[in-house]
Design a protein around this motif. Structure first.
Motif, PDB file in Angstrom:
ATOM      1  N   THR A   8       0.868  -1.059   0.057  1.00  0.00           N
ATOM      2  CA  THR A   8      -0.138   0.056  -0.038  1.00  0.00           C
ATOM      3  C   THR A   8       0.992   1.191   0.195  1.00  0.00           C
ATOM      4  O   THR A   8       0.648   2.324  -0.786  1.00  0.00           O
ATOM      5  CB  THR A   8      -0.894  -0.177   1.149  1.00  0.00           C
ATOM      6  N   GLY A   9       1.797   1.354   0.943  1.00  0.00           N
ATOM      7  CA  GLY A   9       2.738   2.506   0.978  1.00  0.00           C
ATOM      8  C   GLY A   9       3.436   2.691  -0.087  1.00  0.00           C
ATOM      9  O   GLY A   9       3.532   3.872  -0.692  1.00  0.00           O
ATOM     10  N   LYS A  10       4.079   1.837  -0.784  1.00  0.00           N
ATOM     11  CA  LYS A  10       4.754   1.848  -2.001  1.00  0.00           C
ATOM     12  C   LYS A  10       3.924   2.273  -3.179  1.00  0.00           C
ATOM     13  O   LYS A  10       4.247   3.285  -3.833  1.00  0.00           O
ATOM     14  CB  LYS A  10       5.382   0.482  -2.345  1.00  0.00           C
ATOM     15  N   ARG A  11       2.777   2.017  -3.298  1.00  0.00           N
ATOM     16  CA  ARG A  11       1.743   2.479  -4.472  1.00  0.00           C
ATOM     17  C   ARG A  11       1.517   4.166  -4.176  1.00  0.00           C
ATOM     18  O   ARG A  11       1.504   4.586  -5.263  1.00  0.00           O
ATOM     19  CB  ARG A  11       0.598   1.526  -4.481  1.00  0.00           C
ATOM     20  N   ILE A  12       1.237   4.160  -2.906  1.00  0.00           N
ATOM     21  CA  ILE A  12       0.995   5.666  -2.877  1.00  0.00           C
ATOM     22  C   ILE A  12       2.169   6.613  -2.989  1.00  0.00           C
ATOM     23  O   ILE A  12       2.161   7.572  -3.598  1.00  0.00           O
ATOM     24  CB  ILE A  12       0.477   5.962  -1.240  1.00  0.00           C
ATOM     25  N   ALA A  13       3.506   6.189  -2.503  1.00  0.00           N
ATOM     26  CA  ALA A  13       4.553   6.953  -2.821  1.00  0.00           C
ATOM     27  C   ALA A  13       4.753   6.968  -4.185  1.00  0.00           C
ATOM     28  O   ALA A  13       5.340   8.119  -4.591  1.00  0.00           O
ATOM     29  CB  ALA A  13       5.697   6.193  -2.062  1.00  0.00           C
ATOM     30  N   LEU A  14       4.693   5.851  -5.091  1.00  0.00           N
ATOM     31  CA  LEU A  14       4.840   5.951  -6.492  1.00  0.00           C
ATOM     32  C   LEU A  14       3.980   6.973  -7.209  1.00  0.00           C
ATOM     33  O   LEU A  14       4.631   7.676  -8.212  1.00  0.00           O
ATOM     34  CB  LEU A  14       4.722   4.541  -7.036  1.00  0.00           C
ATOM     35  N   ASN A  15       2.874   6.807  -6.936  1.00  0.00           N
ATOM     36  CA  ASN A  15       1.601   7.896  -7.568  1.00  0.00           C
ATOM     37  C   ASN A  15       2.354   9.082  -7.307  1.00  0.00           C
ATOM     38  O   ASN A  15       2.178  10.115  -8.071  1.00  0.00           O
ATOM     39  CB  ASN A  15       0.451   7.621  -7.118  1.00  0.00           C
ATOM     40  N   LEU A  16       2.699   9.521  -6.169  1.00  0.00           N
ATOM     41  CA  LEU A  16       3.216  10.875  -5.721  1.00  0.00           C
ATOM     42  C   LEU A  16       4.633  11.255  -6.470  1.00  0.00           C
ATOM     43  O   LEU A  16       4.792  12.404  -7.146  1.00  0.00           O
ATOM     44  CB  LEU A  16       3.601  11.067  -4.418  1.00  0.00           C
ATOM     45  N   GLN A  17       5.301  10.131  -6.527  1.00  0.00           N
ATOM     46  CA  GLN A  17       6.621  10.529  -7.139  1.00  0.00           C
ATOM     47  C   GLN A  17       6.481  10.803  -8.681  1.00  0.00           C
ATOM     48  O   GLN A  17       7.157  11.554  -9.202  1.00  0.00           O
ATOM     49  CB  GLN A  17       7.633   9.232  -6.971  1.00  0.00           C
ATOM     50  N   LYS A  18       5.417   9.982  -9.366  1.00  0.00           N
ATOM     51  CA  LYS A  18       5.289  10.258 -10.718  1.00  0.00           C
ATOM     52  C   LYS A  18       4.802  11.780 -10.948  1.00  0.00           C
ATOM     53  O   LYS A  18       5.241  12.359 -11.943  1.00  0.00           O
ATOM     54  CB  LYS A  18       4.296   9.240 -11.082  1.00  0.00           C
ATOM     55  N   LEU A  19       3.775  12.522 -10.004  1.00  0.00           N
ATOM     56  CA  LEU A  19       3.617  13.681 -10.158  1.00  0.00           C
ATOM     57  C   LEU A  19       4.808  14.549  -9.756  1.00  0.00           C
ATOM     58  O   LEU A  19       5.078  15.703 -10.626  1.00  0.00           O
ATOM     59  CB  LEU A  19       2.619  14.137  -9.336  1.00  0.00           C
TER      60      LEU A  19
END
Length: 370
Positions: free
Chosen positions: A151-162
């Motif tokens: 869960t945490g990695k998915r949230i982080a990657l979505n933010l990182q993509k932005l």
């Protein structure tokens, strides 16, 4: 009046199948300035950044923008809802125990192959191509096997993509009970003078898992790789963690001051046109990460924190008093705790009740004027 648009981006799903979403606000500039990304509230109790984003939106809608600016409050929709009684938790993923701000992707492996491919390209081509490579690499992980991401990695990657779409990245945090301070990569220390923040922590230009590092490190490494290949190019992205004070509260008046501080920096970076925002004439003190002293409680007990945050403590000064009432009749129940070297008190533990070994304070030591 600038148009503000909102998009709700899905960053995961919860147990009943409903989506986890974050609001993303955007303002469009004329395209001549650097793209800007600002996020807040990655840690659940660190809520002041939301007030700062509110004040930024209020001010930015009346500015002449050279830059496209993206702002994300409530960056972690799980963390800001992790409650225990009246307290917000949300610093660590409750399933894995990992710090929410240590799950971003290290893209350093992209650098060497890129330099070999773009050895003689102009700066604009290098910037565009490497930025695309970072975005694509992040997207590939997100679009890979779903079972591979917690869960945490998915949230982080979505933010990182932005964030990889920007040239300037600001991650808004707070401490437990804290003075304002700025995490600044060593290469960007000149830029720290444009924030109205008195205390600047200079961190290595290396990846340790946080949002700021996930953004500036690939560009620092790219610059170093080109240097090794015989060519000098600047570090083309700046990223900072901005510590806005203490957790579990918002102060809209102080948030307006924090917004002014950020706008001063953005004016310096030419994200705003015809802007009146300028840095305040204050003395800024810097400290290297290796000299950022964590002071752990030498005993358990109830603490009165006596070193005022932001104050300059001299060696031998009392910084706290620890009360141990179970020893009232057998020995001295009140113990004065002193610091053995000069320092600036930056933050302390949020509770008066501490175990032996609790991180009681953090101090700048061997500090200097920036």
């Amino acid at each position: 009046m600038n148009l503000i648009t909102q998009e709700n981006i899905q960053v995961g799903e919860i147990a009943n199948g409903l989506p986890l979403t974050i609001p993303v606000y955007r303002l469009k500039g004329n395209g001549t300035g650097p793209n800007v990304y600002i996020q807040a509230n990655m840690h659940g109790a660190e809520v002041q950044g939301n007030a700062v984003i509110y004040q930024l939106l209020e001010k930015l809608k009346r500015e002449t923008l050279a830059s496209n600016i993206t702002l994300v409050p409530y960056a972690n929709p799980i963390g800001c809802n992790q409650k225990s009684g009246e307290f917000t938790l949300g610093r660590f993923d409750p399933i894995t125990g990992t710090n929410w701000n240590r799950m971003y992707q290290n893209h350093s492996a992209l650098v060497d192959g890129f330099v070999a491919e773009y050895q003689d390209a102009d700066i604009a081509t290098i910037k565009s191509a490497f930025q695309s490579r970072l975005i694509n690499a992040t997207t590939e992980i997100l679009e890979g096997p779903s079972y591979a991401l917690n869960t945490g990695k998915r949230i982080a990657l979505n933010l990182q993509k932005l964030a990889h779409q920007a040239d300037i990245v600001l991650d808004l945090h707070t401490g437990p009970i804290s003075a304002k301070h700025l995490y600044c990569p060593e290469y960007a220390k000149d830029s720290a003078r444009y924030f109205d923040i008195e205390h600047v922590l200079l961190i290595p230009n290396e990846f340790d898992g946080a949002m700021d590092e996930a953004n500036f490190c690939p560009w620092w490494q790219l610059s170093q790789a080109y240097k090794k290949a015989g060519r000098d190019i600047p570090v083309l992205v700046e990223a900072f963690t901005v510590e806005l004070g203490s957790q579990e509260k918002i102060d809209l008046t102080e948030a307006a001051n924090d917004a002014n501080s950020i706008l001063s920096y953005l004016t310096y970076k030419e994200a705003l046109q015809d802007s009146h925002y300028q840095p305040q004439a204050i003395t800024r003190y810097a400290c290297y990460l290796d000299d950022y002293l964590a002071y752990y409680a030498p005993m358990g007990g109830m603490v009165e924190y006596t070193a005022t945050l932001g104050s300059h403590v001299k060696a031998g000064d009392t910084i706290a008093k620890i009360l141990r009432m179970e020893r009232y009749l057998s020995e001295q129940p009140l113990n004065e705790i002193t610091l053995e070297q000069d320092g600036i008190a930056i933050l302390h533990f949020a509770s008066a009740s501490v175990n032996q070994g609790t991180e009681l304070y953090k101090f700048f030591t061997n500090y200097f004027e920036l």
